[in-house]
Enzyme design. Structure first.
Site, PDB file in Angstrom:
ATOM      1  N   ASP A   1     -16.148  -5.505 146.619  1.00  0.00           N
ATOM      2  CA  ASP A   1     -16.922  -5.854 145.446  1.00  0.00           C
ATOM      3  C   ASP A   1     -16.768  -7.365 145.237  1.00  0.00           C
ATOM      4  O   ASP A   1     -15.970  -8.034 145.907  1.00  0.00           O
ATOM      5  CB  ASP A   1     -16.505  -5.042 144.219  1.00  0.00           C
ATOM      6  CG  ASP A   1     -17.643  -4.965 143.205  1.00  0.00           C
ATOM      7  OD1 ASP A   1     -18.567  -5.799 143.272  1.00  0.00           O
ATOM      8  OD2 ASP A   1     -17.618  -4.079 142.333  1.00  0.00           O
TER       9      ASP A   1
HETATM   10  C1  NOJ Z   1     -20.164  -6.361 140.913  1.00  0.00           C
HETATM   11  C2  NOJ Z   1     -20.487  -4.921 140.722  1.00  0.00           C
HETATM   12  O1  NOJ Z   1     -19.323  -4.173 140.435  1.00  0.00           O
HETATM   13  C3  NOJ Z   1     -21.170  -4.297 141.922  1.00  0.00           C
HETATM   14  O2  NOJ Z   1     -21.552  -2.996 141.610  1.00  0.00           O
HETATM   15  C4  NOJ Z   1     -22.338  -5.138 142.349  1.00  0.00           C
HETATM   16  O3  NOJ Z   1     -23.004  -4.523 143.419  1.00  0.00           O
HETATM   17  C5  NOJ Z   1     -21.829  -6.514 142.716  1.00  0.00           C
HETATM   18  N1  NOJ Z   1     -21.209  -7.125 141.567  1.00  0.00           N
HETATM   19  C6  NOJ Z   1     -22.933  -7.415 143.257  1.00  0.00           C
HETATM   20  O4  NOJ Z   1     -23.776  -7.799 142.261  1.00  0.00           O
END
Ligand code: NOJ
Length: 746
Positions: free
Chosen positions: A285
């Site tokens: 993430d």
């Molecule tokens: C953080 C989020 O938790 C995740 O779900 C997302 O895909 C990413 N950022 C990218 O934007």
């Protein structure tokens, strides 16, 4: 202005990779290995690196050095937040200037629609309609792929039981069985007929794992849970996504039992890539590799990179831990190059499968983009899915549907004319822009009734207002109407990532506004709009008709009007229990009986009960009404007892006993009465969604097999045990209409 526009494109001419990679788009290990053999360690590490463009940054941007220069050096494998046929082409052209001309993958959070916005996932889940959910993902993928994208960071398949957590809007609810079916439908929808088709994008099952169980519902918080809970409740939708062929996984921000998910080899190596034999790749993430330092799990990024790669994290989203340290780690003998190779192979394989080596620009066609985006069919699909997502919570004296011959309608409330809120959170296409096409409730009703009906409007108050100054005007407007339609709730930005709350009552003085309008004596219909279950006890007790409409997307107002006027008979059922108060959280239907269960509601002394609230939720999992009524009768079990390898058929009659054509979601729950590990009082095992004409009856049946009776025993082995099972068939988890029992014998 978005940053991609600021990137200076150094005007080297795009050279098509004629011949060099002119091979069929299906990847073979031979092709992948041949390419790998040509790569330097530096280039390999580059493939594991993902940078963001400009949009939808959900965390601090890592130093935004000259990313295009990095791409040209082969130091980047994927970009997120670059989208549109033009922008992706521009950036891909830079990748084509790198030594090996390995194309970039473009990823984006396409969560619920793209140009045409669909209901937020929690709303869509309320449809219990796998075809509709698949269609929503299919439509999103078709639009996204036409906009240069290869990859969506969806579906979020986390199970959650805490509506304080802002990300509940992004998932399917509290139940692992339903969550697994929805995970599968979404993966199928995004990936369509398979990678390599130009209308398919890679799906990404996230967040692996247990992110939805953050302590206290506070986003990013630690998770502490038993292996049993993990396997029974939180892992099944991830497994379903693997079985559906999901191309990628994303790990999560949280730690699980002391180990950050990003650096967790039990999750990524043992379970995902080992036991489940997942062949795709895992992306971190956003900056979660670097965040292992703040977790107190590693000292620095060098260690973070080592731990993450070793644990099975293939791609680094925006930490720069890999690009800054992996070459050194390999040279220092801390990371075997074969681990790097495995991660690179997984990513290259997907690039081959996407057909990017055949033509890196096959998704970047501006004409196609123009033709595909915002088509009438997509809008039609969005309206249909939106109508299916609405849940009718209350309808006393059949106040709904409204007659089209009503003459004066008052529309009141802070979200009644809102367009932008209809999008819900995570509508990345629209970040920073107003979508003029979004249909508000007011506009939807206007579209429906035209000029034949007089519509009046008052805002009454703002969403978070503490002032009652607008009440008098709203009351005056209500007094002149035959019926009042009120729109209250949260604003769309109150749910989503990092939007946890301790108070989930509908904000401000909105409930007081409803009281004031209800006091006029006019018939009142309340539409509650939010991305999470909210608390609104006074409204639930006093207002005759309530629809929970969530955030329904581009066609929200039209879909709400379809339901209000009976052109669509609502059939949505909640997939998350609605608490009576925050103090009840977590409240969910599949609880354990305990040694001291409440048998009679009033007798709670020395029982597992609250002294100031019932245990039951305000609205239960599986609950939702229709304009018609359904009768359940004539339950027959094919056998009183079955052996392990046999099946049992439970058949029954369902009758539409009301006046309207309608759909019912018939739910099958089982309870294993005595087992070597205690079992929940009810577990959803199957359901049927069926449409019946008024007066029509149908015989329906559920098949019960070993899979439905099995559970993880004390040694965590999935098995069945002989004994008695209770079988319950009903319209909601708290509205069981038929029950019986049967025996499983050795
Ligand atoms: C953080 C989020 O938790 C995740 O779900 C997302 O895909 C990413 N950022 C990218 O934007």
């Amino acid at each position: 202005m978005h940053k991609i526009a600021l990137f200076i494109f150094i005007g080297l001419e795009f050279s098509v990779l004629q011949g060099l990679y002119a091979q069929p788009s299906k990847a073979s290990d031979k092709q992948v290995n041949a390419l790998l053999a040509k790569m330097t360690l530096d280039e390999k590490v580059g493939q594991l690196n993902q940078y963001t463009g400009d949009r939808a940054a959900t965390g601090p941007l890592s130093k935004s050095a000259d990313k295009l220069e990095e791409i040209k050096k082969g130091h980047v494998g994927s970009m997120l937040n670059v989208r549109g046929a033009k922008d992706t082409r521009m950036v891909q052209e830079v990748a084509m200037q790198s030594r090996l001309k390995i194309p970039l993958i473009f990823g984006l959070d396409v969560i619920h629609g793209y140009r045409v916005t669909f209901p937020v996932p929690l709303a869509e889940a309320s449809s219990w309609d796998m075809e509709a959910i698949e269609l929503s993902a299919r439509t999103a993928a078709t639009e996204a792929a036409a906009s240069g994208l290869h990859w969506t960071f969806a579906p979020m398949v986390d199970i959650f039981r805490d509506p304080r957590w802002g990300r509940v809007m992004e998932g399917a609810g509290e139940d692992p069985y339903l969550g697994s079916l929805i995970a599968k439908a979404r993966v199928k929808g995004f990936q369509g007929k398979g990678l390599g088709n130009t209308d398919a994008v890679m799906a990404c099952a996230k967040h692996f794992a247990a992110y939805g169980a953050a302590i206290g519902g506070r986003d990013y918080n630690a998770v502490d849970m038993s292996d049993r809970q993990l396997w029974e409740t939180y892992l099944p939708p991830f497994k379903a996504a693997v079985d559906a062929g999901v191309a990628t996984f994303m790990n999560s921000f949280n730690e699980l039992n002391g180990i950050p998910a990003t650096g967790n080899s039990y999750l990524q190596r043992n379970i995902l890539k080992g036991k489940w034999n997942f062949q795709g790749f895992v992306v971190s993430d956003w900056s979660s590799i670097g965040e292992m330092i703040a977790h107190g799990f590693v000292e620095n990024k060098y260690e973070a990179a080592r731990v993450a790669l070793t644990a099975g994290n293939d791609m680094d989203m925006e930490s720069r831990a890999y690009t800054e340290n992996l070459v050194q780690l390999v040279n220092d003998g801390k990371v075997p190059v074969k681990l790097v190779d495995d991660a690179v192979r997984r990513i290259l394989r997907k690039k081959f499968e996407l057909g990017l080596f055949d033509d890196p620009f096959r998704f970047c066609d501006e004409q196609r983009e123009q033709a595909v985006l915002n088509s009438p069919e997509s809008k039609k699909a969005a309206r249909m899915v939106a109508a299916k997502s609405i849940v009718l919570l209350k309808n006393e004296k059949q106040l709904l549907p409204l007659s089209k011959s009503v003459k004066n309608i008052a529309i009141i409330g802070p979200v009644a004319k809102s367009k932008n809120d209809m999008k819900g959170a995570w509508s990345v296409y629209w970040d920073g822009k107003d979508d003029k096409d979004l249909v508000s409730l007011y506009d939807g009703i206007k579209n429906k009734v035209g000029n034949d009906v007089s519509l009046s409007y008052a805002k009454g108050c703002g969403i978070k207002d503490t002032s009652r100054n607008g009440f008098a005007e709203a009351v005056a407007v209500a007094q002149k109407a035959d019926v009042v339609i009120m729109a209250v709730g949260e604003s769309a930005d109150m749910t989503g990532e990092s939007k946890s709350k301790t108070n989930i009552h509908i904000p401000g003085v909105q409930e007081d506004l409803v009281k004031a309008i209800q006091a006029t004596g006019k018939p009142v219909v309340v539409l509650l709009m939010a991305g999470r279950p909210t608390i609104f006890n006074w409204i639930a007790d006093n207002v005759p008709a309530i629809l929970y409409t969530w955030w329904l997307g581009s066609e929200a107002g039209n879909a709400m009007a379809d339901v209000l006027f009976g052109d669509y008979n609502p059939a949505g059922k909640l997939t998350m229990s609605f608490p009576r108060s925050e103090g009840q959280i977590p409240v969910y239907y599949s609880y354990k009986n305990t040694g001291r269960p409440v048998i009679k509601e009033k007798e709670i002394l020395y029982k597992s009960a609250y002294t100031d609230s019932p245990n039951t939720p305000r609205f239960a999992f599986g609950y939702g009404l229709s304009y018609t009524t359904f009768e359940y009768s004539n339950l027959k079990l094919s056998k009183a007892a079955i052996h392990n390898n046999e099946t049992l058929i439970a058949s029954f009659t369902l009758t539409n006993s009301g006046k309207y054509k309608g759909e019912e979601v018939v739910q099958l729950y089982l309870r294993d009465m005595v087992a070597s590990v205690t079992r929940p009082v009810k577990e959803l095992k199957d359901f049927i969604k069926i449409s019946l004409e008024p007066g029509e009856s149908k015989t329906l049946s559920f098949t019960i097999d070993k899979e439905k009776l099995s559970f993880y025993n004390q040694r965590m082995k999935r098995t069945t045990e002989p004994g008695r099972f209770e079988l319950m068939i009903g319209s909601a988890s708290n509205d069981i209409r038929l029950n019986s029992g049967f025996e499983l014998v050795d």
